[in-house]
Design a protein around this motif. Structure first.
Motif, short mmCIF file in Angstrom:
data_model
loop_
_atom_site.label_atom_id
_atom_site.label_comp_id
_atom_site.label_asym_id
_atom_site.label_seq_id
_atom_site.Cartn_x
_atom_site.Cartn_y
_atom_site.Cartn_z
N THR A 119 31.44 53.24 38.24
CA THR A 119 32.49 52.33 37.80
C THR A 119 32.22 50.95 38.35
N ARG A 120 32.12 49.97 37.49
CA ARG A 120 31.98 48.58 37.90
C ARG A 120 33.09 47.78 37.25
N SER A 121 33.77 46.96 38.03
CA SER A 121 34.91 46.24 37.48
C SER A 121 35.05 44.86 38.12
N VAL A 122 35.56 43.91 37.34
CA VAL A 122 35.93 42.59 37.82
C VAL A 122 37.32 42.29 37.31
N GLY A 123 38.06 41.45 38.03
CA GLY A 123 39.40 41.13 37.57
C GLY A 123 40.10 40.10 38.43
N VAL A 124 41.11 39.48 37.84
CA VAL A 124 41.98 38.52 38.52
C VAL A 124 43.42 38.97 38.30
N ALA A 125 44.16 39.18 39.37
CA ALA A 125 45.55 39.61 39.26
C ALA A 125 46.41 38.52 38.64
N ALA A 126 47.46 38.93 37.94
CA ALA A 126 48.35 37.97 37.28
C ALA A 126 49.03 37.05 38.29
N SER A 127 49.19 37.52 39.51
CA SER A 127 49.87 36.71 40.53
C SER A 127 48.95 35.68 41.17
N ARG A 185 36.36 41.10 47.52
CA ARG A 185 37.77 40.88 47.20
C ARG A 185 38.29 39.62 47.89
N ILE A 186 39.05 38.83 47.16
CA ILE A 186 39.80 37.70 47.69
C ILE A 186 41.27 38.02 47.45
N GLU A 187 42.07 38.05 48.50
CA GLU A 187 43.45 38.53 48.32
C GLU A 187 44.38 37.86 49.32
N GLY A 188 45.61 38.40 49.38
CA GLY A 188 46.62 37.83 50.28
C GLY A 188 46.99 36.43 49.85
N ARG A 189 47.06 35.52 50.80
CA ARG A 189 47.39 34.12 50.53
C ARG A 189 46.18 33.21 50.74
N ALA A 190 45.00 33.77 50.51
CA ALA A 190 43.77 33.00 50.69
C ALA A 190 43.78 31.76 49.81
N LEU A 191 43.55 30.59 50.43
CA LEU A 191 43.43 29.30 49.76
C LEU A 191 44.72 28.88 49.04
N LEU A 217 26.89 53.23 42.91
CA LEU A 217 27.60 53.84 41.79
C LEU A 217 28.90 53.10 41.48
N HIS A 218 29.50 52.49 42.49
CA HIS A 218 30.78 51.81 42.29
C HIS A 218 30.70 50.40 42.87
N ALA A 219 31.15 49.44 42.10
CA ALA A 219 31.16 48.05 42.55
C ALA A 219 32.34 47.34 41.93
N SER A 220 32.95 46.43 42.68
CA SER A 220 34.10 45.69 42.15
C SER A 220 34.16 44.30 42.76
N ALA A 221 34.65 43.35 41.97
CA ALA A 221 34.89 41.98 42.43
C ALA A 221 36.25 41.57 41.88
N HIS A 222 37.23 41.38 42.78
CA HIS A 222 38.60 41.12 42.34
C HIS A 222 39.25 40.01 43.15
N ILE A 223 40.15 39.30 42.51
CA ILE A 223 41.00 38.30 43.16
C ILE A 223 42.44 38.75 42.97
N ASP A 224 43.13 38.99 44.06
CA ASP A 224 44.46 39.59 44.02
C ASP A 224 45.46 38.76 44.83
N GLY A 225 46.67 39.27 44.91
CA GLY A 225 47.71 38.65 45.72
C GLY A 225 48.08 37.27 45.22
N GLN A 226 48.31 36.36 46.18
CA GLN A 226 48.70 34.99 45.85
C GLN A 226 47.53 34.02 46.07
N ALA A 227 46.30 34.53 46.00
CA ALA A 227 45.13 33.69 46.23
C ALA A 227 45.11 32.49 45.31
N LEU A 228 44.89 31.30 45.88
CA LEU A 228 44.76 30.04 45.15
C LEU A 228 46.04 29.59 44.45
N GLN A 229 47.15 30.19 44.75
CA GLN A 229 48.41 29.73 44.15
C GLN A 229 48.71 28.31 44.61
N GLY A 230 49.08 27.45 43.66
CA GLY A 230 49.47 26.09 44.00
C GLY A 230 48.34 25.22 44.50
#
Length: 210
Positions: free
Chosen positions: A169-177, A37-43, A95-108
């Motif tokens: 359950t395996r999932s990938v995603g990028v949050a709208a934010s 996971r990459i999240e918060g205000r990373a980058l 059995l479960h794996a996920s790769a997600h980018i959330d929060g304000q990561a890479l904004q601007g």
């Protein structure tokens, strides 16, 4: 002049190859660790060449390669090869794996951002950017030229055994934010699973000012 962001994304989730679970404690450990996971205000607001390799799991290979040249007859060649063999891997777990980018990561952020994000086993991901600023005209890179590029990646040849497909359950995603306002070239590989190969390859050649 404000440029428009160019986004290249390769994602793979839930591609699982049959194999035999060997040890409950090992599978449990991978299940716990297999959250990337990459999240918060990373980058947030980062500028320039941004390269991220993030992996959770076992026997994964990642690479971010950027080559640039400027001159009368500028040329960039990238030759990257990744192979792995004779490894014994547990391809029915976790059995479960996920790769997600959330929060304000890479904004601007702006520039060239190449990101590999993997949760799983025996996966390969690669980002390649080749750019030239030449004074003798524009050299275009068509689909055939890119297909012939000497950039290869493979996680094949692993030792595998098994008789069933593990449910989970395996999932990938990028949050709208996330990534809002990014300006430049953005390459993203996201994998949650096992035995996947993904790659983004971009080639650019631009005529320079006299």
């Amino acid at each position: 002049m404000k440029t428009r962001a160019l986004l290249l994304v390769a994602a793979a989730a839930g591609v699982m190859l049959p194999a035999l679970a060997r040890a409950d404690d090992y599978a449990g450990m991978l299940g716990y660790l297999n959250q990337s996971r990459i999240e918060g205000r990373a980058l947030t607001g980062a500028s320039g060449a941004i390269a991220v390799n993030q992996v959770a799991g076992d026997l994964n290979a990642q690479a971010n390669l950027v080559g640039m040249a400027q001159g009368n007859q500028a040329r960039v060649d990238i030759d990257a090869r990744s192979t792995s063999s004779r490894n014994s891997v547990l391809l029915d777990g976790p059995l479960h794996a996920s790769a997600h980018i959330d929060g304000q990561a890479l904004q601007g952020a702006n520039g060239i951002a190449t990101i590999n994000q993997t949760s799983g086993i025996a996966n390969t991901s690669m980002n390649v950017v080749r750019a030239t600023l030449a004074r003798e005209g524009i050299r275009e890179s068509d689909d055939e030229a890119l297909a012939e590029s000497s950039v290869t990646a493979s996680a094949g040849g692993q030792g595998r055994a098994g008789n069933g497909l593990a449910a989970g359950t395996r999932s990938v995603g990028v949050a709208a934010s996330a990534m809002q306002g990014f300006d430049g070239v953005l390459q993203l590989n996201q994998i949650a699973g096992a035995g996947n190969d993904t790659a983004n390859i971009l080639g650019m050649s631009v005529h320079g000012n006299p």
